[in-house]
Design a protein around this motif. Structure first.
Motif, PDB file in Angstrom:
ATOM      1  N   PRO A  55      -5.839 -13.976 -22.961  1.00 34.06           N
ATOM      2  CA  PRO A  55      -4.465 -13.942 -22.444  1.00 34.06           C
ATOM      3  C   PRO A  55      -4.364 -13.412 -21.009  1.00 34.06           C
ATOM      4  O   PRO A  55      -3.558 -13.923 -20.217  1.00 34.06           O
ATOM      5  CB  PRO A  55      -3.740 -13.020 -23.431  1.00 34.06           C
ATOM      6  N   ALA A  56      -5.143 -12.377 -20.659  1.00 33.71           N
ATOM      7  CA  ALA A  56      -5.091 -11.864 -19.290  1.00 33.71           C
ATOM      8  C   ALA A  56      -5.580 -12.909 -18.295  1.00 33.71           C
ATOM      9  O   ALA A  56      -5.079 -12.990 -17.172  1.00 33.71           O
ATOM     10  CB  ALA A  56      -5.916 -10.586 -19.177  1.00 33.71           C
ATOM     11  N   THR A  57      -6.549 -13.711 -18.703  1.00 34.38           N
ATOM     12  CA  THR A  57      -7.054 -14.775 -17.836  1.00 34.38           C
ATOM     13  C   THR A  57      -5.977 -15.824 -17.586  1.00 34.38           C
ATOM     14  O   THR A  57      -5.821 -16.311 -16.459  1.00 34.38           O
ATOM     15  CB  THR A  57      -8.298 -15.423 -18.459  1.00 34.38           C
ATOM     16  N   LYS A  58      -5.231 -16.172 -18.627  1.00 33.09           N
ATOM     17  CA  LYS A  58      -4.129 -17.129 -18.437  1.00 33.09           C
ATOM     18  C   LYS A  58      -3.110 -16.567 -17.454  1.00 33.09           C
ATOM     19  O   LYS A  58      -2.638 -17.277 -16.547  1.00 33.09           O
ATOM     20  CB  LYS A  58      -3.453 -17.448 -19.764  1.00 33.09           C
ATOM     21  N   ILE A  81      -0.521  -7.039 -11.846  1.00 28.14           N
ATOM     22  CA  ILE A  81      -1.178  -5.821 -12.310  1.00 28.14           C
ATOM     23  C   ILE A  81      -1.522  -6.011 -13.783  1.00 28.14           C
ATOM     24  O   ILE A  81      -0.635  -6.099 -14.634  1.00 28.14           O
ATOM     25  CB  ILE A  81      -0.280  -4.591 -12.116  1.00 28.14           C
ATOM     26  N   LEU A  82      -2.806  -6.096 -14.078  1.00 24.49           N
ATOM     27  CA  LEU A  82      -3.293  -6.251 -15.440  1.00 24.49           C
ATOM     28  C   LEU A  82      -3.717  -4.889 -15.983  1.00 24.49           C
ATOM     29  O   LEU A  82      -4.350  -4.109 -15.267  1.00 24.49           O
ATOM     30  CB  LEU A  82      -4.483  -7.217 -15.476  1.00 24.49           C
ATOM     31  N   HIS A  83      -3.417  -4.622 -17.240  1.00 27.15           N
ATOM     32  CA  HIS A  83      -3.806  -3.334 -17.812  1.00 27.15           C
ATOM     33  C   HIS A  83      -3.937  -3.449 -19.317  1.00 27.15           C
ATOM     34  O   HIS A  83      -3.432  -4.397 -19.944  1.00 27.15           O
ATOM     35  CB  HIS A  83      -2.784  -2.245 -17.455  1.00 27.15           C
ATOM     36  N   THR A 133      -7.516  -4.718 -26.768  1.00 29.30           N
ATOM     37  CA  THR A 133      -8.648  -4.732 -25.861  1.00 29.30           C
ATOM     38  C   THR A 133      -8.919  -3.298 -25.412  1.00 29.30           C
ATOM     39  O   THR A 133      -8.248  -2.356 -25.843  1.00 29.30           O
ATOM     40  CB  THR A 133      -8.397  -5.673 -24.672  1.00 29.30           C
ATOM     41  N   THR A 134      -9.913  -3.143 -24.546  1.00 23.56           N
ATOM     42  CA  THR A 134     -10.289  -1.826 -24.031  1.00 23.56           C
ATOM     43  C   THR A 134     -10.506  -1.927 -22.530  1.00 23.56           C
ATOM     44  O   THR A 134     -10.499  -3.024 -21.948  1.00 23.56           O
ATOM     45  CB  THR A 134     -11.588  -1.322 -24.681  1.00 23.56           C
TER      46      THR A 134
END
Length: 288
Positions: free
Chosen positions: A273-276, A223-225, A258-259
């Motif tokens: 970072p979320a991509t990693k 879960i990315l946020h 980020t937004t």
């Protein structure tokens, strides 16, 4: 005259980054398709047996389009995936259950046809942003929709909802309405309450947290946020805790600085970072 999506799909190839990419556009995923019941398949050339990603766009269930994928297709292709972006019918023309049904129908099509484009039908990932995050999380927890299409959760290797605020619909309704009430603001005329059916039972039924249970075959979740967004952060933790309690492999990752729109646009960039976190998650899920 037949609608354009019945014409021979546009196919072309180009080179970007490390891997050549072929695209087949506007493929109908049902026999008598509505103009929005189509998808695009991005694939490397001359490959087979690759895991595949089904991407669900956002837009408040009212707008949005499969073409808004930014750098994602190439990023996934460079990592050895086939990437599928799908459209679905929208509110208010159809209700929420019909939208979720479209997601299930598109997954069935991918399961049946992705091998024609180099993919492995038994190694599918479901991902989406915003409204697409709610739809991804729900389709990967409420197995009734896939069962209606002759599938089970077993075909899904992992689920990645990106910055959604509706994994627990009653909670976001209460949060938003309380915020407006205590500040003396009028309630929105067409908010989550109305979008999800204006019925507490429907609000619960369209919440992924309602359907989380042990020994159900729910796939691993990432879960990315946005870390400093109170609503999406709270909803990410809410779903993450429910999955953890049910014994589902889960990671919750809050992206800083980020937004809501930027976290989506940046997904796939090499230094993001979320991509990693995303590609660490897919690599681990593929080992299971």
């Amino acid at each position: 005259m037949k609608p354009l999506f019945y014409l021979a799909p546009l196919a072309f190839a180009f080179l970007s980054g490390a891997s050549a990419q072929e695209v087949k556009r506007n493929l109908p995923y049902v026999a008598t398709a509505h103009a929005r019941q189509v998808l695009d398949v991005y694939s490397p050339r001359d490959v087979k047996g690759l895991p595949a990603v089904v991407w669900i766009h956002g837009g408040g269930w009212q707008t949005g389009d499969k073409s808004s994928v930014q750098v994602k297709p190439q990023a996934f292709i460079d990592k050895g995936f086939v990437f599928v972006a799908m459209n679905y019918r929208l509110l208010p023309d159809v209700d929420m259950a019909t939208i979720v049904g479209d997601i299930a129908k598109s997954i069935r099509w991918v399961h049946e046809h992705i091998s024609e484009y180099g993919g492995d039908p038994e190694r599918l990932f479901v991902m989406g942003h915003s409204a697409g995050a709610q739809l991804a999380a729900l389709i990967c927890t409420d197995d009734r929709y896939l069962k209606a299409e002759g599938l089970s959760l077993a075909v899904i290797k992992g689920c990645v909802p990106l910055d959604g605020d509706t994994y627990d619909v009653p909670a976001i309704i209460e949060t938003a309405e309380t915020r407006r009430r205590v500040h003396g603001l009028p309630q929105a005329k067409y908010s989550h309450r109305e979008k999800f059916g204006n019925d507490p039972a429907k609000h619960r039924d369209f919440s992924a947290v309602t359907h989380v249970a042990s020994n159900k075959g729910i796939p691993p979740f990432l879960i990315l946020h946005v870390a400093d967004h109170p609503d999406t952060s709270a909803q990410a933790q809410r779903l993450g805790n429910a999955l953890k309690e049910a014994g589902v492999p889960i990671r919750v990752f809050g992206a800083k600085e980020t937004t809501h729109n930027k976290i989506n646009a940046d997904l796939g960039l090499p230094d993001d970072p979320a991509t990693k976190a995303l590609f660490d998650f897919t690599a681990e899920a593929l080992k299971r």
